[in-house]
Design an enzyme around this catalytic site. Structure first.
Site, PDB file in Angstrom:
ATOM      1  CB  SER A 356      -3.799   0.324   8.807  1.00  0.00           C
ATOM      2  OG  SER A 356      -2.658   1.128   8.660  1.00  0.00           O
ATOM      3  CG  ASP A 468       1.779  -3.616   4.476  1.00  0.00           C
ATOM      4  OD1 ASP A 468       2.129  -2.483   4.108  1.00  0.00           O
ATOM      5  OD2 ASP A 468       0.930  -3.806   5.369  1.00  0.00           O
ATOM      6  CG  HIS A 500      -1.142  -1.143   4.302  1.00  0.00           C
ATOM      7  ND1 HIS A 500      -0.658  -1.616   5.506  1.00  0.00           N
ATOM      8  CD2 HIS A 500      -1.966  -0.098   4.611  1.00  0.00           C
ATOM      9  CE1 HIS A 500      -1.149  -0.888   6.497  1.00  0.00           C
ATOM     10  NE2 HIS A 500      -1.953   0.031   5.985  1.00  0.00           N
TER      11      HIS A 500
END
Length: 538
Positions: A356, A468, A500
Site C-alpha cells: 500500500s 482491491d 487489498h
C-alpha cells in the site's frame, strides 16, 4: 453488521491508506502462535506428548507445564495460568501464544511489584490530568515526549476528548493493566469510562519508567484473528526480537531467520499508512506475519517492525515537522542497515517489500537508499498515482456502499481539493485544511510512484489484487505497466481473487467488512515472491 459498526469500519479503512498519522487506529497486537515443542526445546526443556489426552508436558528445572489442545489456559506446577489465545493443533503441532510460556521457561516474567509500578504510573498520569494538574502529569514524560508535548498542549488534548468522542463526561478511570512489553516499551492500558462509552487509553513507558508515548484506541479489535497459516513450517526458522533504528524513534521488530548456515536472501517489510504493528494487523488479518513465516519456511529471512506511528504515536502525531520520509522511508533504510550487519544474511540479496503506502514509497526508498545494499523491490498494492487521487476513488466507492454519508463525502472532497492545489504549503496551509499534519501531507501529496520508478534500474516485482477497492487494479496496476513499459527487469502478477490485503474473497470488488473475516495470504503469493527472489539477479 449493524450501521454503527459499518460506519466505524468504513472510516477506519479509509484511514488505512489515507490518514497516515491517525493515532486512534492502533490496537495492541495479538501474538503469533508458535510451536510449543520448538519453544520448549529452545529453552532446554523436555517436551512430551500424550496422544490419549491430547496434552503436552514441558519440564524444566523442577517446573512442570501442561498444555492441552484447544485450551485457554496452561498449568504451571498444578496452578492454572490463562493464555491470551487458545492453543491449537496445526499440521500435527501444538501451537501456543509464546509470551506466557516464554516467561515461565526463561524466568523473564516481571515481578508483581514492577508491573504494579508501571500500572500505578499510568493511572497517576491520568488522575493528574483529570484533576487539572497538567504540570504534574507531564513531569512523568520522557525527554523525547517533552519535545512535542508540554502541559498546555496536554491540557488542550485532554479537555477536548469528551466532545471529540461524543461520549459525555468522564465518569471513572478503570483498572490499569499491562498489555505487553517489547524492546522499546512497556504498554499499559487504562479504560476511560465516559458516560456513553468506555474507551481504552494506551500508555507506553520506556525502560526507565517514564511515559514515552500514548494513544486513544478507538478501533475495536476483531473478535477473531487469522490463525497461523498452514504453510508456515515453524521448525524451519527461528525468531528473535530486534531494535530497528535508535534514539527517540527506535522500533521494536522481529527477525525471522531460516535455520541453517546461510547466507540467506532477506526482505524488509514496509507497511501501508496508518498506525500499524509489525504484523500489519488490520482487524482479523495479519498479512506481514503470514509473509514472514511463509517466506522463512522457504529459506528467505524476513525483518518486520512496528511502524513509527504505532510505536511512537503521540510523538509523531504532535510533531509539526513529521513527513512521509520520517514515517516510512527512513525506518525502512534503518532496517536494511540492520540486515546488512546481521550474520547469515546474503548482503547481495536484500530486498524491500512495501504494501500500500509502503509500495508507493518503494521508488523513494530505492532512490534514497542508493548507497545501500538493496538488490530490488516488491510492491504489493502500491498506488501508481498520487495519494489524493487514490483517496477520491476510495471515498466515492464507500459512499456508493452507503458507508460514507453524502455530507462527509463532500467535506472530504473539499479537503482533497485543497491538497491538490499546486500552491498548498505545509508551512502555511489554508485555514480550511483539517486533515491532520500539513507538513506530512505536503511531503506525500505529489508522489507518483510509477513515474519515479521509470528511470530506476533495480529489479521490481509488482503484485496486485484484482478485487482491491483501495488501490484499484484497473487504474493503478495498469499504470505501473504503462509507465515501466521500457524496462525489462519488472515482473507483474495480478491475482483475480485477492483484495487489498491479499486475502481471497468473492465478488468483483471487495468490501470493507471482508477484512473482519480471518484469512491468510494464500500460499501461491508466498511462492511467487520466493520464486522471484530466487531467480532475480541484482
Amino acid at each position: 453488521m449493524n450501521s454503527l459498526k459499518k460506519k466505524v469500519l468504513a472510516a477506519s479503512l479509509t484511514a488505512a491508506i489515507s490518514i497516515p498519522s491517525l493515532a486512534s487506529a492502533a490496537v495492541p497486537p495479538q501474538e503469533s502462535l508458535v510451536s510449543l515443542r520448538t519453544l520448549g526445546e529452545q529453552a532446554g526443556a523436555t517436551v512430551t506428548w500424550d496422544q490419549q489426552t491430547r496434552t503436552a508436558t514441558v519440564t524444566l528445572d523442577g517446573t512442570i507445564i501442561t498444555v492441552a489442545q484447544n485450551s485457554d489456559y496452561i498449568t504451571v506446577n498444578g496452578e492454572k495460568v490463562p493464555l491470551p489465545q487458545k492453543s491449537q493443533i496445526i499440521e500435527d503441532r501444538l501451537m501456543v501464544p509464546p509470551s506466557v510460556l516464554h516467561e515461565r521457561l526463561t524466568n523473564k516474567k516481571e515481578q508483581p511489584k514492577e508491573e504494579n509500578k508501571n500500572e500505578k504510573a499510568a493511572t497517576a498520569f491520568i488522575e493528574s490530568m483529570q484533576k487539572g494538574q497538567f504540570d504534574k502529569a507531564v513531569d512523568t514524560f520522557s525527554a523525547d515526549l517533552l519535545k512535542v508535548m508540554d502541559a498546555e498542549r496536554m491540557k488542550k488534548y485532554w479537555s477536548a476528548l469528551p466532545e471529540q468522542l461524543n461520549a459525555g463526561p468522564l465518569k471513572e478511570i478503570g483498572t490499569a493493566k499491562t498489555q505487553s512489553e517489547n524492546a522499546v516499551h512497556i504498554t499499559v492500558e487504562v479504560p476511560l469510562v465516559f458516560e456513553k462509552a468506555t474507551v481504552p487509553f494506551t500508555i507506553k513507558l520506556d525502560k526507565q519508567g517514564k511515559i514515552n508515548d500514548f494513544l486513544l484506541s478507538l478501533m475495536p479489535p476483531a473478535q477473531q484473528v487469522a490463525e497461523e497459516p498452514t504453510y508456515s513450517k515453524n521448525d524451519a526458522y527461528t525468531e528473535k526480537e530486534v531494535i530497528v533504528g535508535d534514539g527517540a524513534f527506535a522500533l521494536s521488530g522481529t527477525l525471522t531467520m531460516p535455520k541453517g548456515e546461510g547466507p540467506f536472501p532477506a526482505i524488509v517489510l514496509v507497511q501501508g499508512s496508518g498506525s500499524l504493528d509489525q504484523d500489519e494487523t488490520t482487524f482479523a488479518l495479519k498479512p506481514f506475519r503470514d509473509l514472514a513465516h511463509g517466506l522463512a519456511s522457504q529459506n528467505i529471512a524476513v525483518l518486520r517492525y512496528n511502524k513509527r506511528t504505532f510505536e511512537h504515536t503521540a510523538k509523531t502525531m504532535f510533531d509539526p515537522r513529521h513527513t512521509v520520509d520520517k514515517e516510512t522511508t527512513d525506518d525502512a533504510l534503518h532496517a536494511v542497515d540492520l540486515l546488512a550487519n546481521t550474520k547469515g544474511i546474503d548482503t547481495n540479496r536484500i530486498y524491500v517489500l512495501g504494501h500500500s503506502q509502503g509500495g508507493m514509497m518503494l521508488p523513494r526508498i530505492l532512490d534514497k537508499g542508493a548507497d545501500k545494499p538493496i538488490a530490488g523491490g516488491i510492491s504489493m498494492a502500491g498506488p501508481a498515482h498520487t495519494l489524493p487521487d487514490i483517496m477520491l476513488d476510495q471515498f466515492d466507492y464507500l459512499a456508493s456502499l452507503g458507508q460514507l454519508p453524502k455530507d462527509q463525502l463532500e467535506t472530504l472532497k473539499k479537503q482533497i481539493e485543497l491538497l491538490k492545489d499546486p500552491n498548498f504549503s505545509g508551512e502555511n496551509p489554508p485555514k480550511e485544511f483539517d486533515m491532520g499534519q500539513p507538513a506530512f501531507w505536503d511531503s506525500i501529496r505529489n508522489i507518483e510512484a510509477a513515474k519515479m520508478a521509470k528511470d530506476q534500474t533495480k529489479p521490481l516485482l509488482i503484485l496486485q489484487g484484482e478485487r482491491d477497492y483501495q488501490v484499484k487494479a484497473d487504474t493503478e496496476y495498469t499504470t505501473w505497466k504503462e509507465e515501466l513499459v521500457k524496462r525489462d527487469n519488472v515482473t507483474y502478477k495480478l491475482y483475480p481473487k485477492l483484495n487489498h490485503f491479499f486475502t481471497e474473497g468473492e465478488g468483483k470488488i471487495s468490501k470493507p467488512e471482508e477484512y473482519m473475516t480471518p484469512a491468510n495470504v494464500p500460499a501461491y503469493v508466498i511462492n511467487d515472491i520466493a520464486a522471484w527472489i530466487n531467480t532475480t539477479k541484482k
